[in-house]
Design an enzyme around this catalytic site. Structure first.
Site, PDB file in Angstrom:
ATOM      1  N   SER A 155      39.698  47.095  42.730  1.00  0.00           N
ATOM      2  CA  SER A 155      40.363  46.634  41.499  1.00  0.00           C
ATOM      3  C   SER A 155      41.048  47.761  40.721  1.00  0.00           C
ATOM      4  CB  SER A 155      39.376  45.874  40.604  1.00  0.00           C
ATOM      5  OG  SER A 155      38.933  44.709  41.284  1.00  0.00           O
ATOM      6  N   ASN A 181      46.915  48.916  50.565  1.00  0.00           N
ATOM      7  CA  ASN A 181      46.426  48.063  51.660  1.00  0.00           C
ATOM      8  C   ASN A 181      46.890  46.630  51.400  1.00  0.00           C
ATOM      9  OD1 ASN A 181      44.934  46.631  53.510  1.00  0.00           O
ATOM     10  ND2 ASN A 181      42.947  47.054  52.565  1.00  0.00           N
ATOM     11  N   GLU A 206      35.894  44.406  54.436  1.00  0.00           N
ATOM     12  CA  GLU A 206      36.170  43.095  55.053  1.00  0.00           C
ATOM     13  C   GLU A 206      35.939  43.145  56.566  1.00  0.00           C
ATOM     14  OE1 GLU A 206      39.970  42.887  53.160  1.00  0.00           O
ATOM     15  OE2 GLU A 206      38.896  42.785  51.251  1.00  0.00           O
ATOM     16  N   LYS A 234      46.618  44.133  53.340  1.00  0.00           N
ATOM     17  CA  LYS A 234      45.742  43.148  53.999  1.00  0.00           C
ATOM     18  C   LYS A 234      46.573  42.108  54.772  1.00  0.00           C
ATOM     19  CE  LYS A 234      42.312  44.171  50.521  1.00  0.00           C
ATOM     20  NZ  LYS A 234      41.140  43.775  49.770  1.00  0.00           N
ATOM     21  N   HIS A 277      36.756  49.161  56.622  1.00  0.00           N
ATOM     22  CA  HIS A 277      36.984  48.449  55.362  1.00  0.00           C
ATOM     23  C   HIS A 277      35.892  47.384  55.208  1.00  0.00           C
ATOM     24  CE1 HIS A 277      38.690  45.786  52.382  1.00  0.00           C
ATOM     25  NE2 HIS A 277      39.376  46.835  51.965  1.00  0.00           N
ATOM     26  N   GLY A 321      38.775  43.210  44.923  1.00  0.00           N
ATOM     27  CA  GLY A 321      39.441  41.923  44.717  1.00  0.00           C
ATOM     28  C   GLY A 321      38.787  41.067  43.649  1.00  0.00           C
ATOM     29  N   GLU A 374      34.490  52.367  48.313  1.00  0.00           N
ATOM     30  CA  GLU A 374      34.883  51.070  47.771  1.00  0.00           C
ATOM     31  C   GLU A 374      33.640  50.205  47.593  1.00  0.00           C
ATOM     32  OE1 GLU A 374      39.257  50.080  48.719  1.00  0.00           O
ATOM     33  OE2 GLU A 374      38.073  49.532  50.451  1.00  0.00           O
TER      34      GLU A 374
HETATM   35  P1  PGA Z   1      41.549  45.522  45.534  1.00  0.00           P
HETATM   36  O1  PGA Z   1      41.263  45.895  47.073  1.00  0.00           O
HETATM   37  O2  PGA Z   1      42.374  46.630  44.957  1.00  0.00           O
HETATM   38  O3  PGA Z   1      42.282  44.206  45.586  1.00  0.00           O
HETATM   39  O4  PGA Z   1      40.226  45.413  44.856  1.00  0.00           O
HETATM   40  C1  PGA Z   1      40.936  47.208  47.458  1.00  0.00           C
HETATM   41  C2  PGA Z   1      40.738  47.255  48.952  1.00  0.00           C
HETATM   42  O5  PGA Z   1      40.248  46.278  49.516  1.00  0.00           O
HETATM   43  O6  PGA Z   1      41.063  48.264  49.613  1.00  0.00           O
END
Ligand code: PGA
Length: 251
Positions: A215, A9, A100, A11, A98, A177, A171
């Protein structure tokens, strides 16, 4: 064989040129070493879909995915994008829910349920994301949150949806992140809980893939991917560089 999914992803990162170059480098870095039981899904910004799609066209085991869509065929929805437009750009998969989108953009369980069902109806494969916030984990509400997100999010779909068409991504919001990965016990516990719920809700819940995200890095991927009920990974930060994502895919 139902394959493990290794999803990247990107983003809101990368111009068309950067995304295309990253996809090219990834295909070269993996070369013939894509394990036969794995598929790679690249999920760039809308503006890079076509370019990234061209890079992976004809490459066995690679698919294009979208980060979001609006649950309507077409119409007066300025700034939105439809499943038909995404399929036209080459997308096979799309993310829904997701964290976000849930917590930064304010999308509700009800709106996400509409997306899951409309996306499937329009023949996109849906990766539906669920996961608790740190405050919810501290208050021991993980199972309650996962139950609500799964029951509401999947309430409008047919119970006989194919295990090839619907994927769940667990997640935990606090691991996205942040560099903080959930420990194995937390992942196994959450995935096993999700598995039980899916088996209640769906006819093919036993085979439905459950990805872990939060992560994931080249050095922790192989231990995560080997855990019970982990059928792939959804990777943000560590998927932005071909070198690191190619190591994750092959971990
Ligand atoms: P990340 O993001 O690997 O940077 O933690 C995962 C995601 O948001 O799908």
């Amino acid at each position: 064989m139902i394959k493990k999914l290794m999803a990247a992803n990107w983003k809101m990162h990368k111009t068309l040129r950067e995304a295309t170059q990253n996809a090219r480098e990834l295909v070269v870095a993996i070369g013939k070493n894509l394990p036969p039981d794995r598929e790679v899904i690249l999920i760039p910004s809308f503006t890079a879909l076509h370019g990234v799609g061209e890079m992976v066209a004809g490459q066995e085991g690679y698919f294009l995915g979208a980060q979001n869509f609006y649950p309507a065929k077409e119409g007066a929805f300025t700034g939105e994008i439809s499943p038909d437009q995404l399929k036209d750009a080459g997308c096979v998969y799309a993310l829904v829910g997701h964290s976000e989108r849930r917590h930064v953009l304010g999308e509700t369980d009800d709106f996400l349920a509409q997306k899951v069902s409309f996306g499937l109806e329009k023949k996109l494969k849906i990766i539906f994301c669920v996961g608790e916030k740190i405050s919810e984990r501290k208050q021991e509400q993980v199972e309650e949150v996962l139950t609500r997100q799964l029951e509401k999010g999947l309430e409008k779909i047919h119970k006989n949806v194919s295990a090839l068409d619907l994927v769940i991504a667990y997640e935990p919001v606090w691991a996205i992140g942040t560099g903080e990965t959930a420990v194995s016990e937390d992942i196994v516990q959450a995935h096993s809980f999700i598995r039980t719920k899916l088996m209640d809700i769906l006819e093919q819940g036993k085979q439905t893939r459950i990805l872990y995200g939060g992560s994931v890095k080249p050095d922790n991927c192989s231990s995560i991917i080997g855990l019970d009920n982990v059928d792939g990974v959804l990777v943000g930060g560590a998927s932005l560089k071909a070198d690191s994502f190619s190591r994750i895919v092959q971990a």
